[in-house]
Write a protein that holds these residues in place. Structure first.
Motif, PDB file in Angstrom:
ATOM      1  N   ASN A 155       0.825  -1.216   0.000  1.00 23.58           N
ATOM      2  CA  ASN A 155       0.000   0.000   0.000  1.00 23.58           C
ATOM      3  C   ASN A 155       0.854   1.260   0.000  1.00 23.58           C
ATOM      4  O   ASN A 155       0.515   2.261  -0.654  1.00 23.58           O
ATOM      5  CB  ASN A 155      -0.934  -0.003   1.209  1.00 23.58           C
ATOM      6  N   ILE A 156       1.977   1.220   0.735  1.00 16.94           N
ATOM      7  CA  ILE A 156       2.869   2.383   0.755  1.00 16.94           C
ATOM      8  C   ILE A 156       3.395   2.674  -0.653  1.00 16.94           C
ATOM      9  O   ILE A 156       3.403   3.827  -1.115  1.00 16.94           O
ATOM     10  CB  ILE A 156       4.043   2.145   1.731  1.00 16.94           C
ATOM     11  N   LEU A 157       3.823   1.646  -1.347  1.00 18.72           N
ATOM     12  CA  LEU A 157       4.335   1.831  -2.706  1.00 18.72           C
ATOM     13  C   LEU A 157       3.268   2.374  -3.646  1.00 18.72           C
ATOM     14  O   LEU A 157       3.525   3.314  -4.429  1.00 18.72           O
ATOM     15  CB  LEU A 157       4.871   0.507  -3.247  1.00 18.72           C
ATOM     16  N   MET A 158       2.084   1.793  -3.592  1.00 19.80           N
ATOM     17  CA  MET A 158       1.027   2.241  -4.500  1.00 19.80           C
ATOM     18  C   MET A 158       0.625   3.679  -4.205  1.00 19.80           C
ATOM     19  O   MET A 158       0.361   4.453  -5.130  1.00 19.80           O
ATOM     20  CB  MET A 158      -0.178   1.309  -4.392  1.00 19.80           C
ATOM     21  N   GLY A 271      10.007   2.863   4.683  1.00 24.80           N
ATOM     22  CA  GLY A 271       9.625   1.512   5.087  1.00 24.80           C
ATOM     23  C   GLY A 271       8.568   1.551   6.162  1.00 24.80           C
ATOM     24  O   GLY A 271       7.913   2.576   6.393  1.00 24.80           O
ATOM     25  N   ALA A 272       8.416   0.406   6.843  1.00 21.61           N
ATOM     26  CA  ALA A 272       7.412   0.290   7.893  1.00 21.61           C
ATOM     27  C   ALA A 272       7.908  -0.676   8.953  1.00 21.61           C
ATOM     28  O   ALA A 272       8.679  -1.592   8.673  1.00 21.61           O
ATOM     29  CB  ALA A 272       6.077  -0.192   7.317  1.00 21.61           C
ATOM     30  N   VAL A 273       7.446  -0.462  10.173  1.00 27.71           N
ATOM     31  CA  VAL A 273       7.825  -1.304  11.305  1.00 27.71           C
ATOM     32  C   VAL A 273       6.639  -1.332  12.272  1.00 27.71           C
ATOM     33  O   VAL A 273       5.938  -0.329  12.424  1.00 27.71           O
ATOM     34  CB  VAL A 273       9.089  -0.732  12.003  1.00 27.71           C
ATOM     35  N   PRO A 274       6.351  -2.480  12.888  1.00 27.38           N
ATOM     36  CA  PRO A 274       5.267  -2.510  13.878  1.00 27.38           C
ATOM     37  C   PRO A 274       5.497  -1.435  14.947  1.00 27.38           C
ATOM     38  O   PRO A 274       6.596  -1.323  15.492  1.00 27.38           O
ATOM     39  CB  PRO A 274       5.366  -3.927  14.463  1.00 27.38           C
ATOM     40  N   TRP A 275       4.464  -0.666  15.231  1.00 28.24           N
ATOM     41  CA  TRP A 275       4.598   0.466  16.150  1.00 28.24           C
ATOM     42  C   TRP A 275       3.204   0.785  16.663  1.00 28.24           C
ATOM     43  O   TRP A 275       2.207   0.220  16.206  1.00 28.24           O
ATOM     44  CB  TRP A 275       5.180   1.670  15.417  1.00 28.24           C
ATOM     45  N   SER A 276       3.126   1.693  17.566  1.00 29.20           N
ATOM     46  CA  SER A 276       1.812   2.088  18.074  1.00 29.20           C
ATOM     47  C   SER A 276       1.858   3.534  18.545  1.00 29.20           C
ATOM     48  O   SER A 276       2.926   4.097  18.782  1.00 29.20           O
ATOM     49  CB  SER A 276       1.368   1.177  19.223  1.00 29.20           C
ATOM     50  N   ALA A 277       0.677   4.108  18.674  1.00 25.50           N
ATOM     51  CA  ALA A 277       0.529   5.458  19.190  1.00 25.50           C
ATOM     52  C   ALA A 277      -0.609   5.446  20.198  1.00 25.50           C
ATOM     53  O   ALA A 277      -1.377   4.487  20.282  1.00 25.50           O
ATOM     54  CB  ALA A 277       0.233   6.437  18.058  1.00 25.50           C
ATOM     55  N   GLY A 376      -2.277  -5.496  15.203  1.00 21.73           N
ATOM     56  CA  GLY A 376      -1.109  -4.679  14.948  1.00 21.73           C
ATOM     57  C   GLY A 376      -1.321  -3.444  14.093  1.00 21.73           C
ATOM     58  O   GLY A 376      -2.173  -3.401  13.216  1.00 21.73           O
ATOM     59  N   THR A 377      -0.528  -2.416  14.376  1.00 22.55           N
ATOM     60  CA  THR A 377      -0.436  -1.219  13.544  1.00 22.55           C
ATOM     61  C   THR A 377       1.032  -1.028  13.155  1.00 22.55           C
ATOM     62  O   THR A 377       1.939  -1.547  13.814  1.00 22.55           O
ATOM     63  CB  THR A 377      -0.928   0.034  14.286  1.00 22.55           C
ATOM     64  N   TYR A 378       1.245  -0.291  12.065  1.00 18.10           N
ATOM     65  CA  TYR A 378       2.594  -0.075  11.545  1.00 18.10           C
ATOM     66  C   TYR A 378       2.904   1.409  11.448  1.00 18.10           C
ATOM     67  O   TYR A 378       2.042   2.217  11.101  1.00 18.10           O
ATOM     68  CB  TYR A 378       2.750  -0.719  10.161  1.00 18.10           C
ATOM     69  N   THR A 390       8.609   9.831  11.091  1.00 24.05           N
ATOM     70  CA  THR A 390       7.293   9.229  10.947  1.00 24.05           C
ATOM     71  C   THR A 390       6.475   9.935   9.891  1.00 24.05           C
ATOM     72  O   THR A 390       6.399  11.164   9.871  1.00 24.05           O
ATOM     73  CB  THR A 390       6.520   9.257  12.283  1.00 24.05           C
ATOM     74  N   VAL A 391       5.853   9.157   9.006  1.00 24.47           N
ATOM     75  CA  VAL A 391       4.928   9.692   8.005  1.00 24.47           C
ATOM     76  C   VAL A 391       3.508   9.557   8.512  1.00 24.47           C
ATOM     77  O   VAL A 391       2.738  10.515   8.545  1.00 24.47           O
ATOM     78  CB  VAL A 391       5.096   8.964   6.664  1.00 24.47           C
ATOM     79  N   GLN A 392       3.131   8.348   8.902  1.00 24.27           N
ATOM     80  CA  GLN A 392       1.799   8.081   9.433  1.00 24.27           C
ATOM     81  C   GLN A 392       1.784   6.694  10.021  1.00 24.27           C
ATOM     82  O   GLN A 392       2.743   5.927   9.902  1.00 24.27           O
ATOM     83  CB  GLN A 392       0.751   8.185   8.326  1.00 24.27           C
ATOM     84  N   PHE A 393       0.664   6.363  10.671  1.00 25.03           N
ATOM     85  CA  PHE A 393       0.451   5.007  11.178  1.00 25.03           C
ATOM     86  C   PHE A 393      -0.586   4.320  10.316  1.00 25.03           C
ATOM     87  O   PHE A 393      -1.573   4.924   9.906  1.00 25.03           O
ATOM     88  CB  PHE A 393       0.016   5.034  12.647  1.00 25.03           C
ATOM     89  N   ARG A 394      -0.360   3.057  10.045  1.00 21.15           N
ATOM     90  CA  ARG A 394      -1.273   2.284   9.193  1.00 21.15           C
ATOM     91  C   ARG A 394      -1.766   1.053   9.936  1.00 21.15           C
ATOM     92  O   ARG A 394      -1.025   0.428  10.647  1.00 21.15           O
ATOM     93  CB  ARG A 394      -0.569   1.855   7.910  1.00 21.15           C
TER      94      ARG A 394
END
Length: 394
Positions: A155-158, A271-277, A376-378, A390-394
């Motif tokens: 999704n990030i690439l698209m 890129g992306a990594v499991p994370w949370s807010a 999970g969120t990324y 950080t760009v956003q959380f997905r």
């Protein structure tokens, strides 16, 4: 994952040494190997949760949780199996927080934990194969499956309008599973991968792999490897030869060490990594900063949550046993109940002691689904000035 029946009062307490007050908990992670720079903060975070509970004095009438470390090496299944055997047979651990990497986790589960009836909660084993593995109700994880990560990366690439990429992955269970998930999601979304090249960790030279990918072409090189091993080597070779300038990275590539070594040359990579807010993440930041722990490193939140869930589930079951933990992990992890944040584990113990219910939110907004794994969120990030922004959380 089917819950085990709650152990009866006749079940023998699994304890250590001569003192019944001590309950050993294995902290089985890759202290050596391709994620060795990530592991110390993960272990520190897990042990912080256990220390927090001990300080409260509320765990099963004052019993003490004792962390015992074991080195899975991340990639050597035989070494991981031997380390787990030592934890169980010599150290008499009541449960295992770990293992870290998917291949090692599968080996430990199948060869040691399942035969011995020992519960495991991994903070970072993400292979989709672990979703359907036969585990006798003993395996859980606080990190989301790579089936989800593959979708997020696609999704990030698209969203960036990138439709053609070259791909390389570390040649093990983690890398192959993530590569398959990513390519499937990317192509379903309309993207194309020009080549998919496995790489072996520990090599001194990755020029052959990079030459193959350069020949195939692509707007971006997708690197699904480890920041302390082959993934870093591939990026270094690509930069040295000018084959690629921009990289998309999976979760195994998120490390301060990578930025320290190559970050100045990777501007615009992402890129992306499991994370949370949210409240739980903020509470975790406060307690790790106070303890002098690097809570911003990969999988530290998941490690804290994994250790906390083991102890909370034992408390809910009334026994420091794997049986009690396995039977109650889903209960304490999910609603209904009093929400519990990092720093509130003593409070949670008291609620459980009084017969109440808790909903462990933790550092990662814990919600265990299906067979006991995180939804999970990324965190989507971009590299700027040799750091992750950080760009956003997905």
């Amino acid at each position: 994952m089917k819950k085990l029946l709650l152990a009866t009062a006749a079940t023998t307490l699994v304890a250590t040494g001569a003192q019944a007050e001590d309950v050993n908990i294995g902290v089985l992670l890759g202290y050596t190997g391709p994620i060795e720079s990530l592991t110390p903060p993960m272990a520190d975070a897990a042990e912080l949760a256990l220390a927090e509970i001990n300080e409260s004095g509320n765990f099963l009438d004052g019993m003490t949780l004792v962390p015992v470390r074991g080195d899975s090496t991340c990639v050597d299944s035989a070494a991981a199996t031997a380390a787990a055997e030592r934890l169980i047979t010599s150290d008499n651990v009541a449960a295992i927080m770990g293992a870290a990497c998917s291949g090692a986790t599968i080996a430990v589960l199948e060869n040691v934990a399942k035969p011995n009836g020992v519960v495991m909660i991994s903070p970072s084993a993400t292979s989709p194969a672990l979703t359907s593995i036969e585990d006798n109700g003993l395996f859980f994880r606080t990190a989301p499956s790579d089936a989800r990560q593959g979708q997020v990366l696609a999704n990030i690439l698209m969203d960036k309008g990138i439709t053609e990429v070259a791909v390389t992955y570390t040649n093990n269970d983690y890398g192959k599973g993530l590569s398959d998930s990513f390519i499937s999601s990317f192509e379903e979304a309309g993207g194309t991968h020009t080549i998919n090249v496995p790489h072996e960790d520990g090599k001194a030279d990755y020029s052959a792999e990079v030459a193959s990918m350069a020949s195939a072409g692509g707007e971006v090189l997708v690197v699904l490897g480890y920041a302390d091993q082959g993934g870093k080597g591939v990026i270094q070779s690509a930069l040295d030869t000018g084959a690629f300038e921009t990289f998309m990275m999976g979760d195994g590539m998120f490390a301060d060490s990578l930025m320290a070594d190559l970050g100045d040359f990777m501007g615009g990579s992402f890129g992306a990594v499991p994370w949370s807010a949210g409240d739980g993440a903020e509470a975790f930041t406060r307690i790790t900063e106070a303890a002098g722990i690097n809570g911003d490193s990969s999988f530290t939140r998941e490690s804290y949550d994994a250790a906390a869930l083991i102890a909370l589930a034992m408390m809910a079951g009334g026994e420091a046993t794997s049986e009690a933990a396995a039977a109650n992990i889903l209960t304490v992890a999910n609603a209904p109940g009093e929400p519990i944040l990092p720093g509130e584990l003593g409070k949670a113990m008291q609620i459980l002691a009084n017969g109440g219910e808790i909903d462990y939110v933790g550092a990662t907004n814990v919600e265990l689904i299906g067979p006991g794994e995180a939804a999970g969120t990324y965190r989507e990030y971009v590299v700027e000035d040799a750091d992750y922004e950080t760009v956003q959380f997905r």
